[in-house]
Write an enzyme that holds these catalytic residues in place. Structure first.
Site: not given
Ligand code: MG
Length: 488
Positions: A63-64, A103, A107, A160, A162, A185, A259, A311-312, A332
């Site tokens: 994540d991130d 996010c 996803r 996660k 989301h 998150s 994240h 994811d980003n 992001k």
């Molecule tokens: Mg993310």
């Protein structure tokens, strides 16, 4: 039968080589070729590579994590020996995209093979789902987990989610046999007496964010002890693999880290010269190493495709606590390359040639068609997909079927990549720019000569712009955006 044998394919292929009439002379020649090892062994080997038995499938989603945050993607101080080894044993993709720079839509696209606006899992105003959201991934969407479950796979979602925290949207309602993780998150549900603003992230404590930890559809801990999240996700993943070693499985391991707020378990504290962010990524790296090592120990490594991705892009406003997109622009939240191009590794010993790096285009949405192909499933015909089968790239058989990338921010088409060219119709920095800036004519970059998106060459390339405008017209003609689930 654990894995479907490939003899059916071999037999039908062998039949193609048979002569129309059973001539004795032809049979004699065939036998000689087989005896000489000319025909049969190469044909067998080639067919095995073309139609490998359906593998176990694991997607590890950070994540991130930024494009520049792994050693094997050029980070100078962050140590990621396990992911570097995964790349050395597998395939590194340098032009691989998530479908959105945040996010929730990212996803949704990964699991459905569709741009987020087709499922309504995006918004121009609320970028992701929040604890007060009433929406989630609609039941009408077909997820990768549902398809794989129908094809005999055991399925687990760990980490996660989301895509909706209300019961009807949970992983267990979207094709996963089990779920363990934080449903949104880890920076949500901040408690009233936590430090205000960024102060809470400087010395984060789990009790500042009242996020739930769930098993299946029950909350088992609140607030979740975030220092243990990566370790517990890993333990759950290892247990799932061990328990399903004798049948096919699909594991979606979506880490909550890195994240913000950043947390790691005690063995990783103050270990990385990259600081707290480095500690956290190094724990994710170690976790990935544990997963791959267990597959080796159980002798499942040659029967398992593992994909590592993010994811980003990195959350740049968090300074040292955010990651790095390396030489890519922005991060992001934006559709500059740093927001959506991800550090991506595919690993499948015996099928993927080790140590390759490929600049072929790919997207997380392509996992949908690729995994359909690998498990022998038919793609759904009743909906528009944005997914291309990447097995030719993975197996070294040819170029990517993906030639074009559409970059969306919410429902807004921001940019289009076609081949090496990227035209920005609108740009907006991650933060601090209140509205998108429109560009007519669009600004144009050659991403392979100019990966940092610095030099606009639109004036010299009218034909490229005309082609891209045509692609946009065709794309928009068959677009039916769904109502936003994030604004409910
Ligand atoms: Mg993310």
């Amino acid at each position: 039968m654990r894995h479907r044998p490939t003899t059916g394919h071999l037999w039908s292929a062998a039949r193609i080589h048979q002569p129309a009439a059973g001539s004795v002379a032809w049979r004699g020649r065939l036998l000689m070729l087989v005896a000489a090892g000319v025909l049969w062994p190469p044909a067998t080997a080639g067919l095995r590579a073309q139609t490998p038995a359906p593998p176990n499938l694991i997607v590890i989603y950070a994540d991130d994590l930024g494009y520049g945050d792994l050693g094997c993607f050029g980070h100078p101080t962050l140590a990621t020996p396990q992911l570097d080894r995964m790349a050395a044993e597998g395939l590194k993709l340098t032009q691989f995209y998530s479908a959105a720079p945040v996010c929730t839509p990212s996803r949704a696209a990964l699991l459905t093979g569709r741009l987020p606006l087709r499922s309504g899992m995006c918004s121009n105003t609320r970028r992701v789902l929040f604890p007060d959201s009433k929406g989630g991934l609609p039941d009408s969407e077909i997820t990768l987990a549902e398809v794989l479950k129908e094809h005999g796979y055991a399925t687990a979602c760990i980490g996660k989610w989301h895509l909706g925290h209300l019961p009807q949207f949970l992983p267990t309602r979207h094709g996963f046999d089990s779920y363990f993780g934080v449903p949104y998150s880890n920076d949500m549900d901040r408690v009233a007496d936590a430090p205000k603003g960024r102060a809470a992230f400087q010395e984060p404590r789990s009790e500042y964010w009242n996020v739930p930890l769930m098993r299946n559809e029950q909350i088992i801990e609140r607030p979740a002890d975030q220092t243990t999240l990566t370790r517990r996700y890993t333990d759950e993943a290892l247990r799932f693999i061990r328990e399903h070693r004798d049948r096919r499985f699909f594991l979606y391991l979506a880490h909550s880290m890195p994240h913000v707020p950043l947390f790691r378990s005690p063995p990783f504290a103050d270990r990385s010269v990259r600081g707290l962010y480095g500690d956290v990524v190094e724990e994710v790296d170690a976790s990935t190493g544990q997963v791959l090592e267990l597959l080796r120990q159980l002798q499942l490594d040659r029967q398992t495709l593992v994909v590592f991705c993010s994811d980003n892009g990195p959350w740049l406003i968090f300074n040292e606590q955010g990651g790095s997109a390396g030489l890519l622009r922005d991060g992001k939240g934006s559709t500059w390359e740093g927001g959506v191009r991800e550090p991506t590794i595919f690993w499948w010993p015996g099928q993927i040639e080790p140590g390759r790096t490929s600049a072929e285009l790919g997207s997380t949405m392509d996992l949908f068609a690729t995994m359909h192909k690998l498990c022998g499933a038919e793609l759904p015909a009743d909906r528009v997909l944005d997914s291309y089968d990447l097995t030719p790239v993975l197996l070294g058989q040819g170029a990517s079927h993906r030639k074009t990338v559409f970059y969306y921010r919410g429902y807004q088409l921001m940019a289009v990549r076609h081949g090496p060219w990227k035209a920005h119709f609108q740009t907006q920095a991650s933060y601090g720019q209140p509205a998108p800036m429109r560009h007519d004519p669009p600004i144009l970059y050659h991403l392979e000569r100019d990966p940092g998106e610095q030099w606009d060459v639109a004036a010299q390339q009218p034909d490229v712009l005309a082609t891209i405008r045509q692609l946009v017209a065709e794309h928009q003609a068959r677009l039916q955006p769904a109502e936003s689930q994030l604004e409910k």
